[in-house]
Design an enzyme around this catalytic site. Structure first.
Site, PDB file in Angstrom:
ATOM      1  N   HIS A   1       0.817  -1.225   0.000  1.00 55.08           N
ATOM      2  CA  HIS A   1       0.000   0.000   0.000  1.00 55.08           C
ATOM      3  C   HIS A   1       0.849   1.272   0.000  1.00 55.08           C
ATOM      4  O   HIS A   1       0.320   2.362   0.223  1.00 55.08           O
ATOM      5  CB  HIS A   1      -0.959   0.008   1.199  1.00 55.08           C
ATOM      6  CG  HIS A   1      -2.051  -1.023   1.084  1.00 55.08           C
ATOM      7  ND1 HIS A   1      -2.868  -1.361   2.128  1.00 55.08           N
ATOM      8  CD2 HIS A   1      -2.445  -1.783   0.033  1.00 55.08           C
ATOM      9  CE1 HIS A   1      -3.731  -2.296   1.717  1.00 55.08           C
ATOM     10  NE2 HIS A   1      -3.489  -2.566   0.457  1.00 55.08           N
TER      11      HIS A   1
ATOM     12  N   CYS B   1       2.773  12.243 -13.229  1.00 61.54           N
ATOM     13  CA  CYS B   1       3.754  11.409 -13.946  1.00 61.54           C
ATOM     14  C   CYS B   1       4.276  10.251 -13.101  1.00 61.54           C
ATOM     15  O   CYS B   1       4.978   9.383 -13.607  1.00 61.54           O
ATOM     16  CB  CYS B   1       4.926  12.258 -14.444  1.00 61.54           C
ATOM     17  SG  CYS B   1       6.094  12.725 -13.153  1.00 61.54           S
TER      18      CYS B   1
HETATM   19  P1  NAD Z   1      -7.183  -4.285   9.386  1.00 65.13           P
HETATM   20  O1  NAD Z   1      -8.301  -4.816   8.615  1.00 65.13           O
HETATM   21  O2  NAD Z   1      -5.817  -4.648   9.007  1.00 65.13           O
HETATM   22  O3  NAD Z   1      -7.540  -4.613  10.960  1.00 65.13           O
HETATM   23  C1  NAD Z   1      -6.651  -4.557  12.033  1.00 65.13           C
HETATM   24  C2  NAD Z   1      -6.577  -5.970  12.641  1.00 65.13           C
HETATM   25  O4  NAD Z   1      -5.620  -5.979  13.674  1.00 65.13           O
HETATM   26  C3  NAD Z   1      -7.898  -6.449  13.242  1.00 65.13           C
HETATM   27  O5  NAD Z   1      -8.161  -7.741  12.765  1.00 65.13           O
HETATM   28  C4  NAD Z   1      -7.596  -6.467  14.761  1.00 65.13           C
HETATM   29  O6  NAD Z   1      -8.286  -7.518  15.425  1.00 65.13           O
HETATM   30  C5  NAD Z   1      -6.107  -6.695  14.796  1.00 65.13           C
HETATM   31  N1  NAD Z   1      -5.369  -6.185  15.938  1.00 65.13           N
HETATM   32  C6  NAD Z   1      -5.568  -5.031  16.617  1.00 65.13           C
HETATM   33  N2  NAD Z   1      -4.614  -4.869  17.550  1.00 65.13           N
HETATM   34  C7  NAD Z   1      -3.792  -5.933  17.468  1.00 65.13           C
HETATM   35  C8  NAD Z   1      -2.599  -6.334  18.154  1.00 65.13           C
HETATM   36  N3  NAD Z   1      -2.063  -5.591  19.134  1.00 65.13           N
HETATM   37  N4  NAD Z   1      -1.995  -7.492  17.791  1.00 65.13           N
HETATM   38  C9  NAD Z   1      -2.526  -8.260  16.799  1.00 65.13           C
HETATM   39  N5  NAD Z   1      -3.645  -7.926  16.124  1.00 65.13           N
HETATM   40  C10 NAD Z   1      -4.268  -6.786  16.440  1.00 65.13           C
HETATM   41  O7  NAD Z   1      -7.035  -2.790   9.436  1.00 65.13           O
HETATM   42  P2  NAD Z   1      -7.746  -1.421   9.416  1.00 65.13           P
HETATM   43  O8  NAD Z   1      -7.246  -0.754  10.604  1.00 65.13           O
HETATM   44  O9  NAD Z   1      -9.191  -1.525   9.219  1.00 65.13           O
HETATM   45  O10 NAD Z   1      -7.061  -0.803   8.123  1.00 65.13           O
HETATM   46  C11 NAD Z   1      -7.441  -0.980   6.772  1.00 65.13           C
HETATM   47  C12 NAD Z   1      -6.264  -0.682   5.840  1.00 65.13           C
HETATM   48  O11 NAD Z   1      -5.578   0.541   6.166  1.00 65.13           O
HETATM   49  C13 NAD Z   1      -5.179  -1.737   5.882  1.00 65.13           C
HETATM   50  O12 NAD Z   1      -4.575  -1.790   4.632  1.00 65.13           O
HETATM   51  C14 NAD Z   1      -4.213  -1.175   6.877  1.00 65.13           C
HETATM   52  O13 NAD Z   1      -2.950  -1.750   6.820  1.00 65.13           O
HETATM   53  C15 NAD Z   1      -4.239   0.316   6.527  1.00 65.13           C
HETATM   54  N6  NAD Z   1      -3.832   1.064   7.718  1.00 65.13           N
HETATM   55  C16 NAD Z   1      -2.496   1.162   7.953  1.00 65.13           C
HETATM   56  C17 NAD Z   1      -2.040   1.743   9.118  1.00 65.13           C
HETATM   57  C18 NAD Z   1      -0.569   1.789   9.331  1.00 65.13           C
HETATM   58  O14 NAD Z   1       0.197   2.003   8.390  1.00 65.13           O
HETATM   59  N7  NAD Z   1      -0.113   1.540  10.554  1.00 65.13           N
HETATM   60  C19 NAD Z   1      -2.936   2.254  10.069  1.00 65.13           C
HETATM   61  C20 NAD Z   1      -4.315   2.160   9.782  1.00 65.13           C
HETATM   62  C21 NAD Z   1      -4.737   1.541   8.608  1.00 65.13           C
HETATM   63 ZN    ZN Z   2       5.364  14.712 -12.346  1.00 64.70          ZN
END
Ligand code: NAD
Ligand code: ZN
Length: 248
Positions: A128, A139
């Site tokens: 991502h 570009c």
């Molecule tokens: P997701 O669907 O990846 O859900 C988070 C998961 O982590 C859930 O299943 C939850 O049960 C689990 N979880 C929570 N705390 C935990 C822990 N301490 N140990 C193990 N498991 C744990 O994520 P989302 O938050 O709905 O995000 C959707 C998208 O956005 C994804 O692509 C995600 O990677 C991205 N995102 C990235 C970041 C980042 O870069 N840190 C932050 C938020 C969202």
């Molecule tokens: Zn450019």
């Protein structure tokens, strides 16, 4: 506990291990998952701001949100889960790490754990993108991020509007990056699925590629997910506590 013993044995018996991580692995570093409450900014939900439509309609607001996220992430550090994975892949080499996270914490952990050595084996494939980098929306040229000034950043090559180098909702993933992740998963005999619900394509395609090729899944998550049923072993717990024990 029995599951931990089984899981450690699976890791020891596997020649090639791939790991797929999601927002959950960074939760213990204080990075809010999108579903948690800490992700709110000015009462917007991330799903409203991290979209290509929002960027094209109102780039100022989307940029302000990303600038806020960048400054917030600057205060976060890798946790024991990132560090355990980095040490594991530096030691084991084969296969490797795929992340959906854009926070850069795996990369930082890899560099810190590698010390004077090469961090390469533990650097993640970031399907991502990476929030700390910019990319030209016109570009595609990549550039180092700069602090947000009075006007929005422009591309040095073509003058187009720059944006954070992340995949926004409503956009396709980079096909080359995705293909790399998928081929790693196909060649692995074990896929660790950590802190991600991993039920939505294309993230879901990664553990399924390992399964289809005859490999196994270990899930590390605080909650049950749509993938739990497909896992050979499920470790319910926090990544920062489970991974050091699993991978030591
Ligand atoms: P997701 O669907 O990846 O859900 C988070 C998961 O982590 C859930 O299943 C939850 O049960 C689990 N979880 C929570 N705390 C935990 C822990 N301490 N140990 C193990 N498991 C744990 O994520 P989302 O938050 O709905 O995000 C959707 C998208 O956005 C994804 O692509 C995600 O990677 C991205 N995102 C990235 C970041 C980042 O870069 N840190 C932050 C938020 C969202
Ligand atoms: Zn450019």
């Amino acid at each position: 506990m029995k599951q931990m013993r089984q899981a450690r044995k699976l890791v020891a018996d596997s020649a090639r291990v791939v790991a797929l991580t999601g927002a959950g692995i960074s939760a213990e570093s204080g990075v809010p998952t999108f579903r948690g409450h800490g992700g709110l900014w000015r009462n917007y939900r991330p799903e409203e701001l991290a979209t290509i439509d929002a960027f094209e309609r109102d780039p100022e607001t989307v940029w302000e949100w990303y600038a806020w996220r960048r400054s917030f992430l600057g205060t976060c550090v890798p946790n024991d889960g990132h560090r355990a994975l980095a040490r594991f892949f530096l030691r084991r080499g084969l296969a490797g790490l795929v992340t959906q996270n854009v926070d850069g914490l795996h990369t930082r952990a890899a560099r810190e754990e590698a010390g004077d050595g090469s961090p390469d084996a533990a650097l993640p494939v970031e399907i991502h993108g990476a929030i700390a980098r910019d990319r030209c929306n016109h570009c595609g040229a990549r550039a180092e991020a700069e602090p947000l000034g009075d006007s929005l950043p422009r591309c040095a090559d073509c003058g187009g509007l720059r944006r954070p180098d992340v995949v926004l909702f409503g956009e396709m993933l980079d096909p080359d990056v995705l293909a790399r992740a998928q081929s790693m998963a196909e060649r692995a005999d074990l896929c660790l699925v950590i802190g991600t619900s991993a039920v939505v394509y294309p993230a879901a395609a990664i553990p399924l590629a390992t399964l289809r090729a005859g490999g196994r899944i270990i899930e590390v998550n605080t909650e049950e997910t749509g993938l739990s049923g497909a896992a050979s072993v499920v470790l319910r717990g926090k990544a920062g506590e489970v991974l050091p024990e699993l991978l030591s």
